[in-house]
Design a protein around this motif. Sequence first.
Motif, mmCIF file in Angstrom:
data_model
loop_
_atom_site.group_PDB
_atom_site.id
_atom_site.type_symbol
_atom_site.label_atom_id
_atom_site.label_comp_id
_atom_site.label_asym_id
_atom_site.label_seq_id
_atom_site.Cartn_x
_atom_site.Cartn_y
_atom_site.Cartn_z
ATOM 1 N N VAL A 153 0.834 -1.201 0.000
ATOM 2 C CA VAL A 153 0.000 0.000 0.000
ATOM 3 C C VAL A 153 0.873 1.257 0.000
ATOM 4 C CG1 VAL A 153 -1.608 1.359 1.408
ATOM 5 C CG2 VAL A 153 -1.979 -1.113 1.096
ATOM 6 N N GLU A 154 1.888 1.262 0.841
ATOM 7 C CA GLU A 154 2.766 2.433 0.940
ATOM 8 C C GLU A 154 3.437 2.730 -0.394
ATOM 9 O OE1 GLU A 154 6.850 3.846 3.267
ATOM 10 O OE2 GLU A 154 5.909 1.927 3.751
ATOM 11 N N LYS A 155 3.940 1.706 -1.072
ATOM 12 C CA LYS A 155 4.663 1.914 -2.327
ATOM 13 C C LYS A 155 3.747 2.418 -3.428
ATOM 14 C CE LYS A 155 7.966 -0.196 -5.476
ATOM 15 N NZ LYS A 155 8.838 -1.354 -5.761
ATOM 16 N N GLN A 156 2.509 1.907 -3.480
ATOM 17 C CA GLN A 156 1.599 2.286 -4.559
ATOM 18 C C GLN A 156 1.156 3.740 -4.437
ATOM 19 O OE1 GLN A 156 -1.062 -0.659 -6.227
ATOM 20 N NE2 GLN A 156 -0.470 -2.133 -4.665
ATOM 21 N N ILE A 157 0.879 4.190 -3.216
ATOM 22 C CA ILE A 157 0.499 5.591 -3.033
ATOM 23 C C ILE A 157 1.732 6.482 -3.165
ATOM 24 C CG2 ILE A 157 -0.578 7.267 -1.484
ATOM 25 C CD1 ILE A 157 -2.115 4.987 -0.201
ATOM 26 N N GLY A 158 2.858 6.011 -2.635
ATOM 27 C CA GLY A 158 4.098 6.777 -2.706
ATOM 28 C C GLY A 158 4.552 7.033 -4.131
ATOM 29 N N GLU A 159 4.299 6.090 -5.027
ATOM 30 C CA GLU A 159 4.693 6.248 -6.423
ATOM 31 C C GLU A 159 4.003 7.455 -7.059
ATOM 32 O OE1 GLU A 159 5.130 3.402 -10.380
ATOM 33 O OE2 GLU A 159 3.529 2.993 -8.924
ATOM 34 N N LEU A 188 6.202 9.365 3.093
ATOM 35 C CA LEU A 188 5.578 8.504 4.093
ATOM 36 C C LEU A 188 4.568 9.277 4.932
ATOM 37 C CD1 LEU A 188 5.340 5.842 5.635
ATOM 38 C CD2 LEU A 188 7.330 6.533 7.002
ATOM 39 N N GLU A 189 4.925 10.484 5.311
ATOM 40 C CA GLU A 189 4.024 11.317 6.108
ATOM 41 C C GLU A 189 2.734 11.606 5.346
ATOM 42 O OE1 GLU A 189 3.976 15.747 8.242
ATOM 43 O OE2 GLU A 189 5.853 14.888 7.508
ATOM 44 N N ARG A 190 2.874 11.899 4.037
ATOM 45 C CA ARG A 190 1.695 12.184 3.218
ATOM 46 C C ARG A 190 0.852 10.923 3.017
ATOM 47 N NH1 ARG A 190 -2.556 15.091 1.896
ATOM 48 N NH2 ARG A 190 -2.994 15.183 -0.341
ATOM 49 N N VAL A 191 1.504 9.755 2.841
ATOM 50 C CA VAL A 191 0.761 8.493 2.682
ATOM 51 C C VAL A 191 -0.082 8.216 3.929
ATOM 52 C CG1 VAL A 191 0.986 5.983 2.514
ATOM 53 C CG2 VAL A 191 2.366 7.450 1.042
ATOM 54 N N ILE A 192 0.523 8.384 5.096
ATOM 55 C CA ILE A 192 -0.207 8.159 6.349
ATOM 56 C C ILE A 192 -1.364 9.144 6.478
ATOM 57 C CG2 ILE A 192 -0.011 8.297 8.871
ATOM 58 C CD1 ILE A 192 2.864 7.263 8.568
ATOM 59 N N GLU A 193 -1.127 10.388 6.091
ATOM 60 C CA GLU A 193 -2.184 11.406 6.146
ATOM 61 C C GLU A 193 -3.359 11.020 5.246
ATOM 62 O OE1 GLU A 193 -2.807 16.151 4.991
ATOM 63 O OE2 GLU A 193 -0.825 15.224 4.880
ATOM 64 N N LEU A 194 -3.056 10.529 4.033
ATOM 65 C CA LEU A 194 -4.111 10.139 3.089
ATOM 66 C C LEU A 194 -4.902 8.936 3.600
ATOM 67 C CD1 LEU A 194 -2.103 10.572 -0.221
ATOM 68 C CD2 LEU A 194 -4.202 11.802 0.360
ATOM 69 N N LEU A 195 -4.201 7.944 4.152
ATOM 70 C CA LEU A 195 -4.892 6.746 4.646
ATOM 71 C C LEU A 195 -5.755 7.073 5.861
ATOM 72 C CD1 LEU A 195 -2.083 4.070 4.240
ATOM 73 C CD2 LEU A 195 -4.083 4.434 2.800
ATOM 74 N N ASN A 196 -5.310 8.008 6.687
ATOM 75 C CA ASN A 196 -6.165 8.474 7.784
ATOM 76 C C ASN A 196 -7.365 9.238 7.253
ATOM 77 O OD1 ASN A 196 -4.865 7.485 10.144
ATOM 78 N ND2 ASN A 196 -3.270 9.050 9.950
ATOM 79 N N LEU A 197 -7.144 10.002 6.182
ATOM 80 C CA LEU A 197 -8.212 10.796 5.583
ATOM 81 C C LEU A 197 -9.357 9.913 5.086
ATOM 82 C CD1 LEU A 197 -9.001 13.730 4.656
ATOM 83 C CD2 LEU A 197 -7.959 13.149 2.460
ATOM 84 N N VAL A 198 -9.013 8.753 4.500
ATOM 85 C CA VAL A 198 -10.044 7.853 3.974
ATOM 86 C C VAL A 198 -10.519 6.853 5.018
ATOM 87 C CG1 VAL A 198 -9.205 8.083 1.618
ATOM 88 C CG2 VAL A 198 -8.354 6.203 3.027
ATOM 89 N N GLY A 199 -10.030 6.964 6.256
ATOM 90 C CA GLY A 199 -10.536 6.129 7.344
ATOM 91 C C GLY A 199 -10.175 4.670 7.243
ATOM 92 N N LEU A 200 -8.948 4.365 6.796
ATOM 93 C CA LEU A 200 -8.573 2.959 6.635
ATOM 94 C C LEU A 200 -8.502 2.228 7.971
ATOM 95 C CD1 LEU A 200 -7.682 0.725 4.672
ATOM 96 C CD2 LEU A 200 -5.324 1.444 5.047
ATOM 97 N N GLY A 201 -7.977 2.879 8.999
ATOM 98 C CA GLY A 201 -7.852 2.215 10.299
ATOM 99 C C GLY A 201 -6.572 1.418 10.414
ATOM 100 N N ASN A 202 -5.931 1.465 11.581
ATOM 101 C CA ASN A 202 -4.691 0.735 11.836
ATOM 102 C C ASN A 202 -3.673 0.968 10.717
ATOM 103 O OD1 ASN A 202 -2.945 -0.906 13.229
ATOM 104 N ND2 ASN A 202 -3.866 -2.834 12.564
#
Length: 540
Positions: free
Chosen positions: A109-115, A129-143
């Motif tokens: 997941v990290e690599k695909q969004i990071g690309e 990495l910081e932006r990837v985590i921000e995006l995944l929190n934004l969409v409510g992925l959880g954990n």
Amino acid sequence: MSLLEVKDLATHFRTENGVVEAVKGSSFTLDKGETLALVGESGSGKSVSALSVMQLLPYPTAFHPKGSVRFEGTELIGAGEETMRGIRGNRISMIFQEPLTSLNPLHTVEKQIGEILEVHKGLTGDAALERVIELLNLVGLGNVTARLKAYPHELSGGQRQRVMIAMALANEPDILVADEPTTALDVTIQAQILRLLRDLQQRLGMAILLITHDLTIVEKFADRVCVMTQGDIVETGAAKEVFANPQHPYTQRLLGAAPSGQAPQPPEATETLIEVEDLKVHFPITKGFFRRTVDYVRAVDEVSFALKPGHTLGVVGESGSGKTTIGLSILRLISSQGRIQFGGDDLSERSFDQMRPLRRELQIVFQDPFGSLSPRLSVGQIVEEGLLVHERQLSEEDRDARVCEALEEVGLDPETRHRYPHEFSGGQRQRISIARALVLKPRFVVLDEPTSALDVSVQAQIVDLLRDLQAKYNLAYMFISHDLRVVRALAHDVLVLKDGKVVEHGPSAQIFDDPQTDYTKALMAAAFELEVAHVDAVSS
């Protein structure tokens, strides 16, 4: 000036048999912050229109004999690759229909969004990495921290869809194209994804072009709607007005085509065809060099029910609740514990070889007919295969007659038996799957999500077909689905599953009208939230 202006767009494809006119001359606009839905049946030109906007079609096989697509005044038809690279994935992003096939199975997941962040924003390392985590929190992925290193196959359908949305939103686009974003999701996950898109739209101010055949979603979610059929837009207007007062005959037919009502009264039956008692399917979790079992995934845990001839048991629940596992266990396609009684025979003690004589009486129709039908066999060969195994005494002429009879029963021309699966529509392929199951005259059929990927009009046809075949042959069905509307139209009894356990079981009317558990109430509330406005509009 509108954010997106599509004017008299035509999209044609060059094929061996000539030119196919997929889109003939469509026109629509999309304003900032607006949601526009393109609706229609499969083959109407919805997705081709969206892919034309993104310039993602296989050119020069695809071409535009006329028309214009302008984004903020910039013409996209014929635009160079450099221009499109600056728009595609940056100003206009897309969520594709099936996230499992759209996501790269070899990348985390990290690599695909990071690309995406690296290509469009130049972000790498900690910043990415910081932006990837921000995006995944934004969409409510959880954990989120645990999911960063996960691969697509390790996520549920709803989680994969959230990752796709995070990828699409990575560059904060002006337009989000959502192509059937909730088709294969459970009703509760559907509601969550739609609420998420609505919330993100309001926060980011983006426009959404929604491609779907699910009219309940359009009624609930879209501001305006364009109704497409055979490559033409036949009706355009505010969603509420189009649903409340459709003008075009096709729109009227589409709105009235959804499966509805309750299952017809089943025949009186004293004997029980299938009895399941204390069914368990536990998958071991192993760790260490010697792969010792440290725990179990309890996919199905202590499930019991009975089913009579001519009756339908609806099995509902979210993804991962154990619905399909129960069906496969009864057919003895996977190992299980507990008692499975079929017509007086105890199946739980039978080996795979000992099950063979009973296979003709126990059949299954899979969720994805395109994936379950061999592309190398003709339709006649596919339907005939069971006869070659179980009725070897039949002559070639007798087998061919049985194949023709089965195809006629499911509403297909027997002359099409010489064609291949890719030459049929989704609804026709599902009819072929049903014919394959019924050619052996079974007594029990597992129907695993047979309508989930079909248009509402085709869903209604398949429901009517299944009802007719059940009445004709006194078939017992196990109908597995997340579409509660279709379950209500077919099932006499309903089994509600959560985490492999039965949380509620009873007559269909009781489950739908007076659910007792909080989980069942949540399922019904999610389905009702998506359905109520559409029902009101059609009834008016």
